[in-house]
Motif scaffolding. Structure first.
Motif, PDB file in Angstrom:
ATOM      1  N   LEU A 190      47.384 108.565  56.838  1.00  0.00           N
ATOM      2  CA  LEU A 190      47.857 107.300  57.383  1.00  0.00           C
ATOM      3  C   LEU A 190      49.011 106.783  56.545  1.00  0.00           C
ATOM      4  CD1 LEU A 190      44.376 105.680  58.078  1.00  0.00           C
ATOM      5  CD2 LEU A 190      46.086 106.257  59.799  1.00  0.00           C
ATOM      6  N   PRO A 191      49.832 105.943  57.126  1.00  0.00           N
ATOM      7  CA  PRO A 191      50.906 105.321  56.328  1.00  0.00           C
ATOM      8  C   PRO A 191      50.317 104.497  55.192  1.00  0.00           C
ATOM      9  CG  PRO A 191      51.258 104.973  58.676  1.00  0.00           C
ATOM     10  CD  PRO A 191      49.895 105.570  58.535  1.00  0.00           C
ATOM     11  N   ALA A 192      51.137 104.317  54.166  1.00  0.00           N
ATOM     12  CA  ALA A 192      50.693 103.571  52.988  1.00  0.00           C
ATOM     13  C   ALA A 192      50.139 102.212  53.393  1.00  0.00           C
ATOM     14  CB  ALA A 192      51.861 103.384  52.023  1.00  0.00           C
ATOM     15  N   GLY A 193      49.014 101.864  52.808  1.00  0.00           N
ATOM     16  CA  GLY A 193      48.428 100.551  53.048  1.00  0.00           C
ATOM     17  C   GLY A 193      47.442 100.487  54.185  1.00  0.00           C
ATOM     18  N   GLN A 194      47.353 101.515  55.011  1.00  0.00           N
ATOM     19  CA  GLN A 194      46.414 101.472  56.140  1.00  0.00           C
ATOM     20  C   GLN A 194      45.053 101.999  55.729  1.00  0.00           C
ATOM     21  OE1 GLN A 194      47.389 102.855  60.005  1.00  0.00           O
ATOM     22  NE2 GLN A 194      49.461 101.998  59.981  1.00  0.00           N
ATOM     23  N   LEU A 195      44.029 101.394  56.306  1.00  0.00           N
ATOM     24  CA  LEU A 195      42.652 101.728  55.954  1.00  0.00           C
ATOM     25  C   LEU A 195      42.206 102.988  56.680  1.00  0.00           C
ATOM     26  CD1 LEU A 195      40.438 100.305  54.236  1.00  0.00           C
ATOM     27  CD2 LEU A 195      39.593  99.321  56.344  1.00  0.00           C
ATOM     28  N   GLY A 196      41.608 103.912  55.940  1.00  0.00           N
ATOM     29  CA  GLY A 196      41.119 105.132  56.567  1.00  0.00           C
ATOM     30  C   GLY A 196      40.050 105.769  55.705  1.00  0.00           C
ATOM     31  N   LEU A 197      39.657 106.978  56.076  1.00  0.00           N
ATOM     32  CA  LEU A 197      38.661 107.710  55.282  1.00  0.00           C
ATOM     33  C   LEU A 197      39.362 108.343  54.070  1.00  0.00           C
ATOM     34  CD1 LEU A 197      36.522 109.561  57.999  1.00  0.00           C
ATOM     35  CD2 LEU A 197      36.053 107.410  56.824  1.00  0.00           C
ATOM     36  N   LEU A 198      38.693 108.302  52.955  1.00  0.00           N
ATOM     37  CA  LEU A 198      39.301 108.752  51.705  1.00  0.00           C
ATOM     38  C   LEU A 198      39.224 110.271  51.571  1.00  0.00           C
ATOM     39  CD1 LEU A 198      40.523 108.201  48.911  1.00  0.00           C
ATOM     40  CD2 LEU A 198      38.203 107.806  48.058  1.00  0.00           C
ATOM     41  N   GLN A 251      36.746 115.773  51.480  1.00  0.00           N
ATOM     42  CA  GLN A 251      36.764 114.670  52.439  1.00  0.00           C
ATOM     43  C   GLN A 251      35.501 113.836  52.248  1.00  0.00           C
ATOM     44  OE1 GLN A 251      39.255 113.792  54.844  1.00  0.00           O
ATOM     45  NE2 GLN A 251      37.981 111.986  54.541  1.00  0.00           N
ATOM     46  N   THR A 252      35.702 112.578  51.872  1.00  0.00           N
ATOM     47  CA  THR A 252      34.560 111.695  51.677  1.00  0.00           C
ATOM     48  C   THR A 252      34.304 110.894  52.949  1.00  0.00           C
ATOM     49  OG1 THR A 252      35.666 109.640  50.989  1.00  0.00           O
ATOM     50  CG2 THR A 252      35.470 111.378  49.337  1.00  0.00           C
ATOM     51  N   ALA A 253      33.236 110.132  52.926  1.00  0.00           N
ATOM     52  CA  ALA A 253      32.939 109.201  54.016  1.00  0.00           C
ATOM     53  C   ALA A 253      33.258 107.765  53.600  1.00  0.00           C
ATOM     54  CB  ALA A 253      31.472 109.319  54.430  1.00  0.00           C
ATOM     55  N   ASP A 254      33.974 107.614  52.493  1.00  0.00           N
ATOM     56  CA  ASP A 254      34.327 106.287  52.002  1.00  0.00           C
ATOM     57  C   ASP A 254      35.600 105.787  52.687  1.00  0.00           C
ATOM     58  OD1 ASP A 254      33.295 106.959  48.575  1.00  0.00           O
ATOM     59  OD2 ASP A 254      32.215 106.012  50.234  1.00  0.00           O
ATOM     60  N   LEU A 255      35.683 104.470  52.815  1.00  0.00           N
ATOM     61  CA  LEU A 255      36.872 103.836  53.365  1.00  0.00           C
ATOM     62  C   LEU A 255      37.799 103.442  52.229  1.00  0.00           C
ATOM     63  CD1 LEU A 255      35.591 101.396  56.133  1.00  0.00           C
ATOM     64  CD2 LEU A 255      36.776 103.565  56.424  1.00  0.00           C
ATOM     65  N   ALA A 256      39.071 103.617  52.418  1.00  0.00           N
ATOM     66  CA  ALA A 256      40.017 103.263  51.366  1.00  0.00           C
ATOM     67  C   ALA A 256      41.403 103.096  51.962  1.00  0.00           C
ATOM     68  CB  ALA A 256      40.050 104.365  50.297  1.00  0.00           C
TER      69      ALA A 256
END
Lengths: 371, 410
Positions: free
Chosen positions: A313-321, A336-341
């Motif tokens: 994702l573009p910088a600053g957008q929330l996605g899976l880490l 690939q984690t299941a965490d949001l970051a």
């Protein structure tokens, strides 16, 4: 292939050394990551099986190789070497929901180098050694815990006189903690308290009105989730509580983020930043609704990816880490984690697991039945 | 939003009017329910649109899936099925049916059409019904009650729907204060909370959360035609309600040794899921579900064969069974036949709600005999898992459990 491993090992070790002071060379990192992923795709069968399902981003805008979901470590062996060469295996914490993940190692030297370099940078930037007090079991007590291994190494690398493990017989010894802290106060010796979040919460619940005024230079590192072992406390709240309890500035309460499936760790940046005097650390240490800010070592790449396509994702957008860790040479570096970051300017803002209701009741019931 | 006082008022009113319902002619009740279902399927355009949009907001399902679910729900409430239920309800000369003076249903939110079943069964049994709807709403139940009110106001007067927060313990106490029968749909903590507060003599039937599975014997894989039929049926069961209900198959046990293999089924299933996706598109995908799907697909690829598209996936895996994330993700596993399937599924115990069985009905009978102790799932034909008749047994119990008791005349 042994030659190839040797070559890659040398390059990874050299890059970690080069970036020891917290510098960055993302081009070198990414070139090396591509080489390591190609090597691992051939050497680690479960990872190789992922390749046919991967659609690389167009125009070279993102990683050419997929990331291995962390759950894979629970079901298959993830290693580039045969079992008889294993010197250690770290396992994820046991939970009520399913099997534990296993991360085997044939060689812990890269792990050690990465852990030592990152901790020097972010946790002990200002001292060679200091008194360490561990609110967690050491490796003798829990030999398959990567955290216990790391903390035991910290005792060797960074521990000064009076360092101690305050975890005995499966629990935290509050009397020993109190004695150690009072001694530090009296002696004027700074300490580093290192432990798990749930251990610190247990201490909070057990220490009642005890307050401490730890000497200047003291710090605290907390890590890990609660895993049902204690009540859960919001990160900002816990940091404030710990700072107040031990007489620290909030900028001296450091979050560590690591995983059994990785070899490297990430830390809150404020100790390092205050050391570099790049910013007024105190003003920047609060987390925001966008998550906890973490410093990422230069040999680790972090990306927030779109959950359905897994594209960056573009910088600053929330996605899976997604985390690409060069130190994971003998397993898989792309995880690939299941965490949001979200990721911005090389920094990671970690939100943790999605706040939406998951798992479903069905899943919980099923996981319990299968475990 | 209701509170303890309003809930108690409804409970007492319904129970106080029970005798009036019990004097109603069965034919009138059958006709009222059927007419309400018909009216629901023929709503004026604005109301029809509003109902569908409400259901979409509640469930996140696509409009096409909601339309399908509504069709299935309304079609089920028809005179022949109602007549069969009536014969169960009526008892006989030596077994006189006594309806509960008040039935209470506590609903969950997975499958929007499920509440109609409890309503139909209660009214047919002539037991007034007080429903606690899920906090997400229950647009279909409300719409059905409204439709019933328009065709037979007096009959509709014996049903009431309330909503209150999960934490409102006093409202829950009020809800159960007069209930002789309690049907609970929900997770273990909901079931436990309701059981604790139910009256000591109340008959409680808990439909806790669980999963379902499918079994494909080799007789269902004899040739390409059978393969395609099996795959289509299985795909429909996976696709319906985006695989989020307890009746959705999460695992498929496939018997080996047939003309065609589990791998052939995997490929056929992948194609069939794609075909159903066009007819019944998947609804919205919460981010947490997307994260779980990434993990599931990774394991499937790592230890088996994965076939995937953006909105669905299926796998053929070796090793231990594992739960899926829903949203049209299903794993196939080898088994040695009915006994092997039963043994593999034994770990689920009372959580196993149903098994869809491919092939002829004799395969269902064979599986029933082969199931190990402790399992009492509903066995049905593959392709019908998500459309159980109103007469279906669940959790090993008659659909009328608790709603009726019987006076035995020796």
């Amino acid at each position: 292939m042994a030659d190839e491993r040797h070559r890659l090992y040398g390059q990874i070790s050299a890059l970690i050394e080069q970036l020891a002071d917290g510098q960055r060379d993302d081009l070198a990192r990414d070139r090396l990551l591509a080489e390591v992923c190609a090597y691992q795709a051939a050497q680690v069968e479960p990872y190789g099986r992922l390749l046919p399902h991967w659609v690389a981003p167009s125009g070279g805008a993102g990683p050419a190789f997929p990331a291995l979901p962390t759950d894979v470590f629970r079901y298959v062996r993830v290693a580039s070497f045969p079992p008889q060469q294993q010197v250690r295996a770290f396992r994820t914490s046991g939970t009520t929901h399913g099997m534990r993940g296993t991360h085997p190692f044939a060689d812990l030297s890269l792990y050690d180098q990465a852990a030592r370099t990152a901790a020097r940078c972010a946790l002990f930037p200002d001292v060679e050694r200091m008194r360490l007090l561990l609110l967690a079991p050491d490796e003798a007590q829990v030999p398959d815990s990567s955290l216990s291994y790391m903390l035991s190494r910290f005792l060797e690398w960074f521990g000064g006189p009076g360092s101690a493990v305050l975890w005995t017989d499966g629990g935290l010894s509050l009397p020993r903690l109190v004695r150690a802290l009072r001694a530090a106060e009296v002696e004027g010796v700074p300490v580093a308290l290192l432990g798990t979040s749930f251990a610190f919460v247990h201490a909070e619940d057990g220490l009642a009105d005890e307050r401490f005024a730890l000497p200047a230079g003291s710090r605290l590192m907390q890590t890990g989730g609660y895993k049902g072992r204690s009540r859960e406390v919001e990160p900002d709240t816990l940091r404030r509580l710990l700072a107040a309890r031990y007489g620290l500035a909030e900028a001296q309460v450091i979050q560590e983020y690591g995983m059994t499936e990785l070899s490297s760790q990430m830390y809150s940046p404020w100790l390092r930043e205050s050391q570099l005097r790049t910013i007024e650390a105190q003003s920047m240490c609060a987390t925001t609704v966008d998550g906890q800010r973490l410093w990422v070592p230069g040999w680790v790449r972090v990306q927030a990816v779109e959950p359905e396509t897994l594209q960056p994702l573009p910088a600053g957008q929330l996605g899976l880490l997604r985390i690409d860790d060069l130190a994971n040479l003998d397993s898989v570096c792309a995880i690939q984690t299941a965490d949001l970051a979200r990721v911005e300017a090389g920094e990671l803002w970690l939100l943790g697991r999605s706040p939406e209701a998951m798992p479903r009741g069905c899943s919980l019931a099923v996981e319990e039945a299968l475990s | 939003m209701d509170n303890a006082k309003s809930v108690l008022t409804h409970a007492r009113r319904l129970r106080g009017q029970a005798a009036e319902l019990q004097r109603m002619e069965p034919a009138r009740i059958v006709n009222g329910l059927y007419q309400a279902a018909t009216r629901l399927s023929q709503l004026p355009r604005a109301q029809a649109v509003e109902l569908r949009l409400s259901l979409q907001r509640e469930t996140g399902l696509s409009l096409e899936m909601i339309e399908w679910g509504l069709d299935q729900a309304c079609v089920a409430v028809e005179p022949r099925t109602l007549g069969r239920l009536l014969s169960l309800v009526e008892g006989d000369a030596l077994l006189r049916a006594v309806p509960a003076q008040l039935t209470v249903a506590v609903l969950a939110s997975n499958v929007f059409s499920a509440p109609l079943r409890t309503l139909v069964l209660s009214l047919l049994s002539r037991s007034p019904l007080l429903v606690k709807a899920p906090h997400t709403g229950s647009a279909l139940l409300t719409a059905f009650i409204d439709a019933l009110d328009q065709v037979d106001e007096a009959l509709a007067d014996h049903v009431e729907c309330v909503v209150f927060p999960r934490e409102a313990e006093d409202a829950l106490t009020a809800l159960l204060s007069a209930a002789e029968a309690v049907h609970i749909y929900g997770d273990d903590s909901t079931v436990a909370a309701v059981r604790r507060k139910a009256l000591a003599g109340a008959r409680v039937l808990a439909h806790g959360h669980g999963i379902s599975a499918a079994y494909v014997p080799r007789s269902a894989l004899v040739d390409d035609s059978a393969l395609r039929d099996t795959a289509q049926r299985l795909a429909l069961d996976v696709t319906a309600y985006d695989q989020l209900g307890c009746l959705s198959p999460q695992l498929v046990m496939v018997q080996g040794g047939g003309e065609l293999t589990a791998f052939d089924l995997l490929e056929a299933l992948h194609r069939a899921l794609g075909e159903w996706e066009v007819i019944l598109p998947r609804g919205t995908l919460p981010r947490a579900a997307a994260a779980a799907i990434v993990q599931w697909r990774g394991v499937a690829a790592a230890r088996g064969e994965l076939r995937q598209a953006m909105t669905y996936a299926c796998s053929l895996e070796q090793g231990s069974l594992r739960a899926g994330p829903g949203y049209r993700h299903v794993g196939l596993y080898h088994c040695g036949g009915a006994e092997g399937a039963g043994q593999a599924l034994q770990a689920f115990g009372h959580h196993l709600k149903s098994i869809g069985v491919a092939g002829p009905s004799s395969e269902r009978a064979a599986l029933a005999l082969a199931l190990p102790p402790g399992l009492a799932p509903r066995l049905c034909a593959l392709g019908t898992m998500q459309t159980p008749p109103l007469t279906a047994y669940f959790d090993g119990q008659s659909p009328l459990f608790g709603i009726q008791s019987f006076i035995q005349i020796d």
